[in-house]
Design an enzyme around this catalytic site. Sequence first.
Site, PDB file in Angstrom:
ATOM      1  CG  ASP A  80      -1.787   1.098   1.440  1.00 17.40           C
ATOM      2  OD1 ASP A  80      -2.463   1.576   0.246  1.00 17.40           O
ATOM      3  OD2 ASP A  80      -2.028   1.634   2.625  1.00 17.40           O
ATOM      4  CD  GLU A  95      -0.617  -6.172   7.351  1.00 16.10           C
ATOM      5  OE1 GLU A  95      -1.171  -6.092   6.222  1.00 16.10           O
ATOM      6  OE2 GLU A  95      -0.945  -5.361   8.195  1.00 16.10           O
ATOM      7  CE1 TYR A 107      -4.613   0.241  10.230  1.00 13.10           C
ATOM      8  CE2 TYR A 107      -3.682  -1.632   9.745  1.00 13.10           C
ATOM      9  CZ  TYR A 107      -3.535  -0.450   9.801  1.00 13.10           C
ATOM     10  OH  TYR A 107      -2.204   0.215   9.557  1.00 13.10           O
ATOM     11  CD  GLU A 152       0.821  -1.616   9.585  1.00 10.29           C
ATOM     12  OE1 GLU A 152      -0.518  -1.788   9.072  1.00 10.29           O
ATOM     13  OE2 GLU A 152       1.935  -1.984   8.967  1.00 10.29           O
TER      14      GLU A 152
HETATM   15  C1  GCB Z   1      -1.448  -2.531   6.618  1.00  6.14           C
HETATM   16  C2  GCB Z   1      -0.119  -2.318   5.939  1.00  6.14           C
HETATM   17  C3  GCB Z   1       0.268  -1.103   5.551  1.00  6.14           C
HETATM   18  C4  GCB Z   1      -1.129  -0.407   4.965  1.00  6.14           C
HETATM   19  C5  GCB Z   1      -1.940  -0.060   6.160  1.00  6.14           C
HETATM   20  C6  GCB Z   1      -3.442   0.467   5.741  1.00  6.14           C
HETATM   21  O1  GCB Z   1      -1.829  -3.547   7.230  1.00  6.14           O
HETATM   22  O2  GCB Z   1       0.868  -2.995   6.600  1.00  6.14           O
HETATM   23  O3  GCB Z   1       1.060  -1.049   4.682  1.00  6.14           O
HETATM   24  O4  GCB Z   1      -0.662   0.700   4.547  1.00  6.14           O
HETATM   25  O5  GCB Z   1      -2.349  -1.480   6.580  1.00  6.14           O
HETATM   26  O6  GCB Z   1      -3.498   1.697   5.948  1.00  6.14           O
HETATM   27  O7  GCB Z   1      -4.191  -0.034   5.155  1.00  6.14           O
END
Ligand code: GCB
Length: 521
Positions: free
Chosen positions: A80, A324, A377, A413
């Site tokens: 991403d 990941e 997330y 994260e």
């Molecule tokens: C993740 C990734 C990261 C993305 C992020 C997102 O899990 O490791 O590279 O930018 O989520 O914002 O989706």
Amino acid sequence: WASLSRWVNGVQVVEHEGGHLPFEADISSVVQGSPGSLCRITVALNNTLSPHTLPPGSIQYMADKSRYPKNYFVQNTKFDFFNYAGIHRPVVLYTTPAAYIDDITVTTISSDSLARVQYQVSVVGSTDSSLSLSLRDQEGKVVATGDGPEGQLKVLNPNLWWPYLMHENPGYLYSLEVRMQAQLDGALLEDVYTLPVGIRTVHVTSSQFLINGRPFYFHGVNKHEDADIRGKGLDWPLIVKDFNLLRWLGANSFRTSHYPYAEEIMDLCDAYGIAVIDESPGVGIKLPESFGNRSLQHHLAVMEELVRRDKNRPSVVMWSVANEPASELPPAAHYFKTVIAHTKALDPSRPVTFVTDANYALDRGAPYVDVICVNSYFSWYHDPGHLEVIPLQLTAQFENWYKTYQKPIIQSEYGADSVPGLHSDPPMMFSEEYQQAMLREYHSVLDKKRKEYVVGELIWNFADFMTNQGTTRVLGNKKGIFTRQRQPKAAAFVLRDRYWRIANESSCLPPATSSHSLFLK
Ligand code: GCB
């Protein structure tokens, strides 16, 4: 880039696979003209990603002639951030004597009153050389001397290298001057190299991350090499700005998500005491063919290049071999076992991890890591808009991982996109208020678990950054707590309050320096 070749005066002198890490070629034999004569350097770069490059990618040809022109293809990636091409970092031409210092390896062990700096020096070009070493403190005083290609320097009452906000003088660096004299064909050759050295130790227990024997809690960020105008290109004013913001925020650490950063950035981490989880470009390893032997051999070679580049940096406290990957796939077990064992063999002094978003019960790489790094997330990609699920889901995440592995955990994260200036009450997704509220929910759980076995939290992301275009991206990824132009969003103030509070709870800083004022060195 994925691969690069370079010619000098039409002669190919080097070819290298993989971006982000340095490589070099001896061009003496092809630049034999008289001093001042011109020489042509030609560079060819290819940023095509295949299932066997790091990061992996694939080229997809679009066969449907009713929808695409002939030979139309796209580059697909599973990561991403924008796949910038080109040369992003300095290229230097340098000379050495015919015999020279080729490499130095330094490791340190210490107690409060005595440190040992173990060194190994290799010389190229002569079998008849002598080496002398002197270690100077920041006042320029020589505190230890040594000689020969390997040995130990003893430092009494050392000034240890401490992370930012863990000590009133963080990032203390000695300088190690290595001098070589060699005889070659009757001539005396000399070479000198000065290496910054930080004295510190890193250890991991079943629930703690220790720096110099004291529990260390990562309160930091994930970054990208990304900004307006220069894209990924090295930009000194931007780097200085970023470090000022890190210190304003009270961040003591970052992860080099998702590839090795420029050496200039790493130098500042050493000097300011920013602890680094140093990540390889192993991001988006998802395709089954990316777990095969060809990919594995390349990954091992990349880890060799990364360790060789950064092994002497006190700021680097852990290696991350990937982000990941599809670590629930059966071949992931052998793959990560091998990459992690290789990295540990290259550098037994640091813990090794990879960053996972797999289910704790299915992850096949986790048995081999020293620290579990988990991305999640909740209330964003899962249960969007439902902030109320975070406490339950995050608590379960930590407890499941800990019960399974009894290893310290980092929330590597978490985050939410916010479009700067978009406000909403009640907090709705993409508003600055939602990003703040999501942080607060995560923090309530982190505050309980950091008393047990959670050893860090790294926000996703320090700043907004460019990505491929897509229906979930608005001029890039907006999970920054700073905008792409490095202006604070509301979330930055939530984190700033939190990081300084955590630092004050656990540090040995005198109260006067633990205020919100910018901590300038
Ligand atoms: C993740 C990734 C990261 C993305 C992020 C997102 O899990 O490791 O590279 O930018 O989520 O914002 O989706």
